[in-house]
Design an enzyme around this catalytic site. Structure first.
Site, PDB file in Angstrom:
ATOM      1  NE  ARG A   1      72.810  -9.196 -60.811  1.00  0.00           N
ATOM      2  CZ  ARG A   1      73.223  -9.870 -59.733  1.00  0.00           C
ATOM      3  NH1 ARG A   1      74.321  -9.522 -59.106  1.00  0.00           N
ATOM      4  NH2 ARG A   1      72.539 -10.902 -59.305  1.00  0.00           N
TER       5      ARG A   1
ATOM      6  CG  HIS B   1      68.046 -12.186 -58.335  1.00  0.00           C
ATOM      7  ND1 HIS B   1      68.263 -12.947 -59.471  1.00  0.00           N
ATOM      8  CD2 HIS B   1      69.244 -12.091 -57.704  1.00  0.00           C
ATOM      9  CE1 HIS B   1      69.547 -13.294 -59.504  1.00  0.00           C
ATOM     10  NE2 HIS B   1      70.161 -12.783 -58.460  1.00  0.00           N
TER      11      HIS B   1
ATOM     12  NE  ARG C   1      77.138 -15.528 -54.769  1.00  0.00           N
ATOM     13  CZ  ARG C   1      78.281 -15.121 -54.224  1.00  0.00           C
ATOM     14  NH1 ARG C   1      79.123 -15.984 -53.785  1.00  0.00           N
ATOM     15  NH2 ARG C   1      78.573 -13.836 -54.109  1.00  0.00           N
ATOM     16  CB  THR C   2      73.687 -14.019 -60.780  1.00  0.00           C
ATOM     17  OG1 THR C   2      73.195 -14.029 -59.434  1.00  0.00           O
ATOM     18  CG2 THR C   2      72.522 -14.067 -61.731  1.00  0.00           C
TER      19      THR C   2
ATOM     20  CE  LYS D   1      82.553   4.468 -78.045  1.00  0.00           C
ATOM     21  NZ  LYS D   1      82.546   3.682 -79.286  1.00  0.00           N
TER      22      LYS D   1
HETATM   23  C1  NCD Z   1      72.040 -11.194 -54.637  1.00  0.00           C
HETATM   24  C2  NCD Z   1      71.685 -10.099 -55.608  1.00  0.00           C
HETATM   25  O1  NCD Z   1      72.506  -9.704 -56.431  1.00  0.00           O
HETATM   26  O2  NCD Z   1      70.550  -9.664 -55.512  1.00  0.00           O
HETATM   27  N1  NCD Z   1      73.153 -11.927 -55.007  1.00  0.00           N
HETATM   28  C3  NCD Z   1      72.958 -12.956 -55.880  1.00  0.00           C
HETATM   29  O3  NCD Z   1      72.524 -12.782 -56.993  1.00  0.00           O
HETATM   30  N2  NCD Z   1      73.207 -14.200 -55.429  1.00  0.00           N
HETATM   31  C4  NCD Z   1      72.055 -10.782 -53.237  1.00  0.00           C
HETATM   32  C5  NCD Z   1      72.902  -9.636 -52.830  1.00  0.00           C
HETATM   33  O4  NCD Z   1      73.641  -9.058 -53.627  1.00  0.00           O
HETATM   34  O5  NCD Z   1      72.826  -9.302 -51.642  1.00  0.00           O
END
Ligand code: NCD
Length: 315
Positions: free
Chosen positions: A112, A140, A61-62, A91
């Site tokens: 991320r 997040h 999703r993100t 590397k």
């Molecule tokens: C979450 C995350 O990656 O922190 N997912 C997301 O971004 N919607 C929650 C999760 O992974 O449990």
């Protein structure tokens, strides 16, 4: 629009703490506009801009909603998913060098990473805006914004919100950012339900209480009050466990099913989850009109990210 709106221009978003009430409300206003316009009209707010997505941890999703947000605003993307396998990171390149390079090719970086604090390190290394898309068990912030937007859209306020958070409160970064985000508004009360070993850390509880959130730990479903604005379910964060047997024991401690919704949810209670779910919400709940995790909540992620990108990068 308030002047504060412009305070996002050119800025990083590492923690929800970088935002105040006015800025958050102006992000929501912009998201409302995006929601109205974007399905009908191609926008060119990011025309000529390139946004890099650097995802060192899995994401559906993100990643996709950020890509969609850039593209729907008329911009383009550089996409690295799993760079530990496919890029020069393999590397032995340092994160600072990787970021410095990507900076030469793009106008902003959405990152991320499994280690808490990495987004901040990147922000120090780069002169272009860095957006934290999840740093380990840290934060997040864009997820918190979309969660808060979903609650705000329904109840027209984020003050005096009463909610329930369930699951891995120790490791869940969406939980940490949402609690921080709610603490920017007034007088929320949050009921917390988790296995004993996955409670909010002492440090986090003390911090969120100090910020004015009333935290109430409960031990089972019987203690859920009936008048809550939202329930926020989360998965147990498998990747944060060194002992996988322990994970197996805890993963399905609290399951949201139809029976529980019927017994305990209010008429308007939003049923939320950042996703992915891995068994902790039964699919029989999906068709309940209060269940927004697969629909409104996920879709709002794109509109909120469009709003943010417009405010950070738009002309
Ligand atoms: C979450 C995350 O990656 O922190 N997912 C997301 O971004 N919607 C929650 C999760 O992974 O449990």
């Amino acid at each position: 629009m308030s002047m504060k709106k412009n305070m996002l221009r050119g800025k990083d978003l590492i923690s929800i703490d970088h935002l105040d009430r006015d800025i958050i409300l102006s992000i929501f206003k912009t998201a409302d506009k995006m929601k109205k316009i974007a399905p009908k009209k191609a926008l060119n707010i990011l025309k000529g801009k390139v946004v890099a997505l650097l995802f060192f941890e899995p994401s559906t999703r993100t990643f996709s909603s950020n890509c969609a947000a850039v593209k729907r605003l008329g911009g383009q993307t550089i996409e690295h998913q799993n760079p530990t396998q496919t890029s020069s990171v393999v590397k032995g390149e340092t994160i600072e060098d990787t970021i410095k390079m990507i900076e030469q090719y793009s106008d902003a970086i959405i990152i991320r990473h499994p280690a808490a604090g990495t987004a901040q390190i990147c922000a120090r290394a780069a002169d272009i805006p860095i957006i934290n898309a999840g740093d380990g068990i840290g934060e997040h912030p864009t997820q918190a914004l979309l969660d808060m937007y979903t609650i705000y859209e329904k109840f027209k306020t984020l003050d005096r919100i009463k909610g329930l958070m369930v699951g891995d409160l120790l490791n869940g970064r969406t939980i940490h950012s949402l609690l921080k985000g709610l603490s920017i508004f007034k007088n929320s009360t949050i009921y917390l339900l988790s296995p004993k070993t996955l409670r909010l850390s002492k440090k986090d509880s003390a911090e969120f209480s100090r910020r004015g959130i009333k935290l109430i730990e409960i031990n089972d479903f019987d203690d859920i009050p009936s008048d809550l604005h939202f329930w926020y379910w989360t998965r147990v964060q498998k990747e944060r466990f060194s002992d996988k047997n322990e994970y197996e024991k805890l993963k399905l401690s609290f399951i949201l099913d139809k029976n529980l919704v019927t017994k305990k949810a209010g008429k308007k209670t939003l049923l939320m989850h950042p996703l992915p779910r891995v068994g902790e919400i039964k699919t029989e709940v999906d068709s309940d009109p209060r269940a927004v995790y697969l629909t409104t909540q996920a879709k709002n992620g794109m509109y909120v990210r469009m709003a943010l990108l417009k405010m950070i990068l738009g002309a």
